[in-house]
Motif scaffolding. Structure first.
Motif, short mmCIF file in Angstrom:
data_model
loop_
_atom_site.label_atom_id
_atom_site.label_comp_id
_atom_site.label_asym_id
_atom_site.label_seq_id
_atom_site.Cartn_x
_atom_site.Cartn_y
_atom_site.Cartn_z
N ILE A 1 3.89 -55.24 7.64
CA ILE A 1 3.21 -54.71 8.97
C ILE A 1 1.95 -54.26 8.60
CG2 ILE A 1 3.51 -53.52 10.96
CD1 ILE A 1 5.81 -55.60 10.73
N THR A 2 0.71 -54.82 9.45
CA THR A 2 -0.67 -54.24 9.11
C THR A 2 -1.04 -53.58 10.43
OG1 THR A 2 -1.10 -56.07 7.46
CG2 THR A 2 -3.00 -54.73 8.53
N GLU A 3 -1.41 -52.29 10.33
CA GLU A 3 -1.93 -51.62 11.39
C GLU A 3 -3.23 -51.98 11.47
OE1 GLU A 3 -0.06 -49.54 13.37
OE2 GLU A 3 1.83 -49.40 12.12
N VAL A 4 -3.97 -52.02 12.57
CA VAL A 4 -5.20 -52.11 12.96
C VAL A 4 -5.90 -50.82 13.74
CG1 VAL A 4 -6.96 -53.41 14.18
CG2 VAL A 4 -5.02 -54.56 13.32
N LYS A 5 -6.47 -50.18 13.00
CA LYS A 5 -7.12 -48.73 13.23
C LYS A 5 -8.46 -48.92 14.30
CE LYS A 5 -4.84 -46.16 9.58
NZ LYS A 5 -5.16 -45.42 8.16
N ASP A 6 -9.05 -49.94 13.76
CA ASP A 6 -10.32 -50.37 14.69
C ASP A 6 -10.27 -51.71 15.06
OD1 ASP A 6 -13.01 -50.19 15.49
OD2 ASP A 6 -13.98 -50.16 13.73
N VAL A 7 -10.21 -51.96 16.54
CA VAL A 7 -10.40 -53.27 16.98
C VAL A 7 -11.81 -53.89 17.36
CG1 VAL A 7 -7.93 -52.84 18.16
CG2 VAL A 7 -10.16 -52.28 19.33
N LYS A 8 -12.67 -53.00 16.96
CA LYS A 8 -14.05 -53.35 17.31
C LYS A 8 -14.29 -54.74 16.79
CE LYS A 8 -15.94 -48.95 18.78
NZ LYS A 8 -16.75 -47.93 18.12
#
Length: 350
Positions: A314-321
């Motif tokens: 599972i890879t979290e996305v901390k910055d969706v920009k």
């Protein structure tokens, strides 16, 4: 001769009277005689509305939150009609895959379906707005819009495509999953990715450098398993219940879309109902929403726990920009077409 003529005429009159008595004047429903007492002064048996049985198609398994919402809706309709209206729910694509079912509902061959607005967009263009990436900040923002006057207007607009929009159901956020590791939008490039069958989703994958492959939901597992496609995208419950997590073991929480579900009825079938029955159907659909949303939250949590326990990466996305920047051409392409709705959605941001 006179006596015989009189008897024949009397018999004819009695038969005509019995025939007329059997043809009660309806109010939109088929009528049938009951055993109730005659209304005072009429001398005629009281008529009762006929029992009605309808079908509701869903692509997901029996315990899936949308199917639970379908069943709650059916239960409420049955209660409100005192058992007179029965809706049989058919989960697991028993009546066909989503697009084929929507076509049948449009024709009136199937009365109800619960389907993704992403699929409905092929039949009602305004619904395509929900397929645009990153138009909602979060669940709160999405439901502020869906329950607003503008959201309701969008649902009501389905009548132009021969559907009656009854309610929005929750479907969470959609994320990519792949046979290969993914850490950012650059990892989408070159992958063959299954998408819901509409133009915006195809453009979305193209903007990320992938190769969009539209196909029915039921074909995704085998296609991932055999390598016909490299990746797909969906929410936690679908990733879990479809067993896609067993063949595509990399899940990245990019949250690129929040595509609500819609519960809808064939307009052809709806138009045949009495005003009272139309009211029952609409009220029951709206009253099923809180239950479905609560079931969604519980199921989503359970699915996440199950998938994590199975060892999926599972890879979290901390910055969706970076993701938003990559798909900006899709928003720009469709902005003019969906300007009014997008402006309304922006109005409900914090």
């Amino acid at each position: 001769m006179v006596k015989k003529w009189w008897l024949g005429t009397t018999t004819a009159v009695l038969l005509a009277g019995l025939t007329l008595t059997g043809c009660g004047l309806g109010n939109g429903n088929v009528q049938k005689q009951g055993g109730a007492a005659s209304p005072a002064g009429t001398g005629q048996p009281e008529t009762k509305k006929a029992s009605l049985t309808f079908r509701l198609a869903d692509t997901h398994p029996p315990d899936y939150p949308t199917v639970l919402g379908d069943k709650k809706f059916a239960e409420l309709v049955n209660q409100k009609s005192n058992g007179r209206i029965k809706i049989d729910v058919f989960p697991s694509s028993q009546l066909g895959e989503e697009k084929a079912v929507v076509e049948q509902v449009q024709l009136g061959a199937i009365e109800f379906t619960r389907v993704s607005t992403g699929v409905v967009a092929d039949f009602s263009k305004p619904m395509g707005v929900f397929s645009l990436p990153y138009i909602f900040e979060n669940e709160e923002h999405e439901w502020k819009f869906l329950t607003s006057a503008e959201g309701t207007k969008l649902l009501d607009g389905l009548t132009a495509s021969k559907f009656v929009g009854l309610a929005y159901f929750d479907s969470g956020a959609r994320n990519f999953y792949s046979r290969k590791p993914m850490k950012g939008p650059e990892d989408i490039k070159g992958q063959k990715i299954r998408v819901i069958q509409n133009k915006i989703n195809i453009d979305l994958i193209g903007a990320l450098g992938g190769s969009a492959t539209p196909m029915p939901y039921g074909d995704v597992f085998s296609s991932l398993q055999t390598g016909v496609i490299d990746a797909a995208e969906n929410n936690w419950p679908s990733y879990d219940t479809s067993n896609h997590y067993t063949v595509a073991k990399n899940y990245i929480l990019d949250g690129h879309q929040r595509v609500p579900e819609v519960l809808m009825m064939s307009k052809a079938a709806f138009d045949k109902l009495s005003d009272d029955d139309k009211k029952i159907i609409k009220e029951a659909a709206q009253e099923a929403i809180p239950y479905q949303r609560e079931e969604w939250k519980k199921f989503e949590k359970k699915s996440e726990e199950k998938v994590r326990a199975a060892g999926v990466t599972i890879t979290e996305v901390k910055d969706v920009k970076p993701w938003q920047e990559a798909v900006k051409p899709v928003i720009d392409k469709y902005r003019a077409e969906y300007k009014d709705v997008l402006d309304a959605i922006d109005k409900y941001r914090k």
